[in-house]
Design a protein around this motif. Sequence first.
Motif, PDB file in Angstrom:
ATOM      1  N   ARG A  78     -21.035  46.461 -71.856  1.00 19.67           N
ATOM      2  CA  ARG A  78     -19.868  46.856 -72.645  1.00 19.67           C
ATOM      3  C   ARG A  78     -18.688  46.245 -71.908  1.00 19.67           C
ATOM      4  N   ASP A  79     -18.108  45.222 -72.492  1.00 19.50           N
ATOM      5  CA  ASP A  79     -17.137  44.373 -71.805  1.00 19.50           C
ATOM      6  C   ASP A  79     -17.856  43.789 -70.589  1.00 19.50           C
ATOM      7  N   ASP A  80     -17.448  44.131 -69.379  1.00 23.78           N
ATOM      8  CA  ASP A  80     -18.147  43.619 -68.190  1.00 23.78           C
ATOM      9  C   ASP A  80     -18.974  44.692 -67.493  1.00 23.78           C
ATOM     10  N   GLU A  81     -19.022  45.884 -68.066  1.00 23.51           N
ATOM     11  CA  GLU A  81     -19.750  46.996 -67.444  1.00 23.51           C
ATOM     12  C   GLU A  81     -21.186  47.056 -67.951  1.00 23.51           C
ATOM     13  N   PRO A  82     -22.163  47.029 -67.058  1.00 22.77           N
ATOM     14  CA  PRO A  82     -23.562  47.108 -67.500  1.00 22.77           C
ATOM     15  C   PRO A  82     -23.851  48.435 -68.212  1.00 22.77           C
ATOM     16  N   ILE A  83     -24.629  48.354 -69.275  1.00 22.71           N
ATOM     17  CA  ILE A  83     -25.072  49.556 -69.982  1.00 22.71           C
ATOM     18  C   ILE A  83     -26.575  49.445 -70.200  1.00 22.71           C
ATOM     19  N   ASP A  84     -27.205  50.587 -70.369  1.00 20.56           N
ATOM     20  CA  ASP A  84     -28.636  50.639 -70.632  1.00 20.56           C
ATOM     21  C   ASP A  84     -28.839  51.439 -71.919  1.00 20.56           C
ATOM     22  N   PRO A  85     -28.629  50.794 -73.071  1.00 22.15           N
ATOM     23  CA  PRO A  85     -28.702  51.539 -74.329  1.00 22.15           C
ATOM     24  C   PRO A  85     -30.106  52.025 -74.653  1.00 22.15           C
ATOM     25  N   LYS A  86     -30.174  53.269 -75.041  1.00 23.53           N
ATOM     26  CA  LYS A  86     -31.432  53.876 -75.501  1.00 23.53           C
ATOM     27  C   LYS A  86     -31.426  53.846 -77.030  1.00 23.53           C
ATOM     28  N   PRO A  87     -32.591  53.783 -77.665  1.00 23.44           N
ATOM     29  CA  PRO A  87     -32.652  53.665 -79.128  1.00 23.44           C
ATOM     30  C   PRO A  87     -31.852  54.726 -79.883  1.00 23.44           C
ATOM     31  N   ASP A  88     -31.831  55.975 -79.389  1.00 22.17           N
ATOM     32  CA  ASP A  88     -31.141  57.045 -80.112  1.00 22.17           C
ATOM     33  C   ASP A  88     -29.676  57.221 -79.716  1.00 22.17           C
ATOM     34  N   ASP A  89     -29.179  56.442 -78.752  1.00 25.28           N
ATOM     35  CA  ASP A  89     -27.755  56.491 -78.401  1.00 25.28           C
ATOM     36  C   ASP A  89     -26.943  55.981 -79.588  1.00 25.28           C
ATOM     37  N   THR A  90     -25.808  56.629 -79.837  1.00 29.94           N
ATOM     38  CA  THR A  90     -24.913  56.145 -80.887  1.00 29.94           C
ATOM     39  C   THR A  90     -23.892  55.192 -80.273  1.00 29.94           C
ATOM     40  N   ILE A  91     -23.198  54.507 -81.131  1.00 24.39           N
ATOM     41  CA  ILE A  91     -22.131  53.611 -80.679  1.00 24.39           C
ATOM     42  C   ILE A  91     -21.125  54.406 -79.841  1.00 24.39           C
ATOM     43  N   THR A  92     -20.797  55.601 -80.292  1.00 26.63           N
ATOM     44  CA  THR A  92     -19.864  56.461 -79.553  1.00 26.63           C
ATOM     45  C   THR A  92     -20.460  56.901 -78.219  1.00 26.63           C
ATOM     46  N   ASP A  93     -21.742  57.295 -78.206  1.00 22.55           N
ATOM     47  CA  ASP A  93     -22.404  57.710 -76.962  1.00 22.55           C
ATOM     48  C   ASP A  93     -22.317  56.626 -75.895  1.00 22.55           C
ATOM     49  N   LEU A  94     -22.388  55.370 -76.321  1.00 29.28           N
ATOM     50  CA  LEU A  94     -22.368  54.246 -75.388  1.00 29.28           C
ATOM     51  C   LEU A  94     -20.954  53.884 -74.934  1.00 29.28           C
ATOM     52  N   GLY A  95     -19.958  54.593 -75.459  1.00 24.11           N
ATOM     53  CA  GLY A  95     -18.577  54.338 -75.046  1.00 24.11           C
ATOM     54  C   GLY A  95     -17.982  53.086 -75.664  1.00 24.11           C
ATOM     55  N   ILE A  96     -18.565  52.627 -76.750  1.00 21.33           N
ATOM     56  CA  ILE A  96     -18.055  51.432 -77.423  1.00 21.33           C
ATOM     57  C   ILE A  96     -16.892  51.854 -78.314  1.00 21.33           C
ATOM     58  N   VAL A  97     -15.746  51.276 -78.064  1.00 19.94           N
ATOM     59  CA  VAL A  97     -14.543  51.631 -78.802  1.00 19.94           C
ATOM     60  C   VAL A  97     -14.273  50.619 -79.914  1.00 19.94           C
ATOM     61  N   HIS A  98     -13.307  50.937 -80.765  1.00 15.72           N
ATOM     62  CA  HIS A  98     -12.890  50.046 -81.848  1.00 15.72           C
ATOM     63  C   HIS A  98     -12.486  48.691 -81.263  1.00 15.72           C
ATOM     64  N   LYS A  99     -13.076  47.646 -81.782  1.00 11.18           N
ATOM     65  CA  LYS A  99     -12.882  46.268 -81.331  1.00 11.18           C
ATOM     66  C   LYS A  99     -13.404  46.053 -79.913  1.00 11.18           C
ATOM     67  N   GLY A 100     -14.335  46.918 -79.480  1.00  7.31           N
ATOM     68  CA  GLY A 100     -14.973  46.759 -78.178  1.00  7.31           C
ATOM     69  C   GLY A 100     -15.957  45.597 -78.208  1.00  7.31           C
ATOM     70  N   LEU A 101     -16.310  45.108 -77.030  1.00 17.49           N
ATOM     71  CA  LEU A 101     -17.181  43.947 -76.906  1.00 17.49           C
ATOM     72  C   LEU A 101     -18.519  44.323 -76.275  1.00 17.49           C
ATOM     73  N   ILE A 102     -19.606  43.947 -76.941  1.00 20.21           N
ATOM     74  CA  ILE A 102     -20.962  44.089 -76.406  1.00 20.21           C
ATOM     75  C   ILE A 102     -21.430  42.682 -76.049  1.00 20.21           C
ATOM     76  N   ARG A 103     -21.920  42.524 -74.835  1.00 23.30           N
ATOM     77  CA  ARG A 103     -22.405  41.221 -74.377  1.00 23.30           C
ATOM     78  C   ARG A 103     -23.855  41.338 -73.958  1.00 23.30           C
ATOM     79  N   PHE A 104     -24.608  40.255 -74.129  1.00 26.10           N
ATOM     80  CA  PHE A 104     -26.006  40.245 -73.713  1.00 26.10           C
ATOM     81  C   PHE A 104     -26.439  38.823 -73.394  1.00 26.10           C
ATOM     82  N   ARG A 105     -27.605  38.721 -72.795  1.00 23.23           N
ATOM     83  CA  ARG A 105     -28.250  37.436 -72.506  1.00 23.23           C
ATOM     84  C   ARG A 105     -29.693  37.514 -73.016  1.00 23.23           C
ATOM     85  N   VAL A 106     -30.317  36.374 -73.150  1.00 25.12           N
ATOM     86  CA  VAL A 106     -31.728  36.322 -73.508  1.00 25.12           C
ATOM     87  C   VAL A 106     -32.445  35.560 -72.411  1.00 25.12           C
ATOM     88  N   LYS A 107     -33.482  36.189 -71.866  1.00 27.52           N
ATOM     89  CA  LYS A 107     -34.243  35.551 -70.786  1.00 27.52           C
ATOM     90  C   LYS A 107     -35.513  34.942 -71.320  1.00 27.52           C
TER      91      LYS A 107
END
Length: 107
Positions: A78-107
């Motif tokens: 979430r922005d530059d902060e690592p998160i470990d999303p669980k399937p049942d977590d909501t967008i709000t639970d994960l602290g994602i705000v309006h116009k927030g940024l989710i980043r990921f990589r593919v290995k």
Amino acid sequence: MTVKAIGPYEFPAKDRQEIFGDDQLVCVHWDDNMFYYAGATFRVPRSMKWSDFKSQMIDPWAAADPDYRPDAATDWRRDDEPIDPKPDDTITDLGIVHKGLIRFRVK
């Protein structure tokens, strides 16, 4: 580059949170990907579960790149902060705000 206005800018933003009601804008960026040099923005309910967000928003968008494998997406942030999303977590639970940024990589 500096921009000089010819007068005061007194217009409310057309993408402010209150316009979206129970929804919000969420930006997604696939880091280190040459196919997607820019991210995408999705309108989603704040109560949407992570599993639905990933399967309904991220996976179809990222699948345009033939190198995308949904099970290989990792290093969620979430922005530059690592998160470990669980399937049942909501967008709000994960602290994602309006116009927030989710980043990921593919290995």
